[in-house]
Design a protein around this motif. Structure first.
Motif, PDB file in Angstrom:
ATOM      1  N   ALA A  29       0.835  -1.205   0.000  1.00  0.00           N
ATOM      2  CA  ALA A  29       0.000   0.000   0.000  1.00  0.00           C
ATOM      3  C   ALA A  29       0.869   1.256   0.000  1.00  0.00           C
ATOM      4  N   ALA A  61       2.675   1.542  -3.317  1.00  0.00           N
ATOM      5  CA  ALA A  61       1.710   1.993  -4.332  1.00  0.00           C
ATOM      6  C   ALA A  61       1.500   3.494  -4.247  1.00  0.00           C
ATOM      7  N   ARG A  62       1.374   4.014  -3.021  1.00  0.00           N
ATOM      8  CA  ARG A  62       1.196   5.455  -2.841  1.00  0.00           C
ATOM      9  C   ARG A  62       2.406   6.218  -3.366  1.00  0.00           C
ATOM     10  N   ASN A  90       2.489   5.773  -7.320  1.00  0.00           N
ATOM     11  CA  ASN A  90       1.233   6.104  -8.004  1.00  0.00           C
ATOM     12  C   ASN A  90       0.690   4.940  -8.840  1.00  0.00           C
ATOM     13  N   LEU A  91       0.684   3.751  -8.225  1.00  0.00           N
ATOM     14  CA  LEU A  91       0.067   2.565  -8.828  1.00  0.00           C
ATOM     15  C   LEU A  91      -0.834   1.919  -7.770  1.00  0.00           C
ATOM     16  N   SER A  92      -1.618   0.943  -8.172  1.00  0.00           N
ATOM     17  CA  SER A  92      -2.461   0.229  -7.213  1.00  0.00           C
ATOM     18  C   SER A  92      -1.614  -0.799  -6.446  1.00  0.00           C
ATOM     19  N   PRO A  93      -2.022  -1.158  -5.226  1.00  0.00           N
ATOM     20  CA  PRO A  93      -1.283  -2.184  -4.488  1.00  0.00           C
ATOM     21  C   PRO A  93      -1.158  -3.514  -5.241  1.00  0.00           C
TER      22      PRO A  93
END
Length: 153
Positions: A21, A24-25, A28-31
């Motif tokens: 998580a 990802a933050r 700038n991608l999804s987990p």
């Protein structure tokens, strides 16, 4: 390898305990996308493990050292096997040059240092240096050097 893989790798080199998580933050991608990319980096052996950095002084091993070992025989494979059994050794490198092996280790006091040197002297001539400090300590090259290396993967 693309810019996202590079960003993920840079973040993990800085802190190998980041959650998917948090990674990802940062990139700038999804987990799930980050998890998939990390799995691919591991499968390609770009990421080979996750490690804790340990303060050896806090473990009672304040004397860190480097030993150059010039073997007195050609049985280096047997010697390396025996060196893996010596607990004071943290790293052992087979190298080119005058020395055959470079050893990095740590001991609790000078008596232990002397005993260590006597123990490995059976394999050949030694040259010992005590590590005073480590002004540069990295697990991977910073910034552009990592990026250049990743382009080859």
């Amino acid at each position: 390898m693309d810019k996202y893989d590079e960003l993920i790798l840079h973040a993990l080199v800085e802190n190998g305990r980041l959650t998917y998580a948090e990674l990802a933050r940062r990139v700038n991608l999804s987990p799930p996308a980050v998890a998939e990319r990390v799995a691919k980096l591991e499968a390609k052996k770009v990421i080979t493990g996750y490690h804790a950095h340990v303060n050896l002084e806090k473990l009672g091993l304040p004397i860190a050292f480097i030993v150059e070992l010039r073997l007195n025989h050609n049985h280096w494979q047997n010697t390396l096997k025996m060196l893996t059994r010596i607990p004071e050794i943290l790293q052992c490198f087979r190298v080119t040059g005058e020395a055959c092996v470079i050893i990095r280790g740590a001991v609790g006091d000078m008596a232990a240092m002397e005993a260590f040197i006597e123990r490995i002297s059976q394999f050949g001539a030694t040259k010992t240096s005590i590590i005073l400090s480590a002004p540069v300590e990295r697990i991977a090259p910073p910034g552009a050097a990592v990026t250049e290396g990743l382009k080859k993967v």
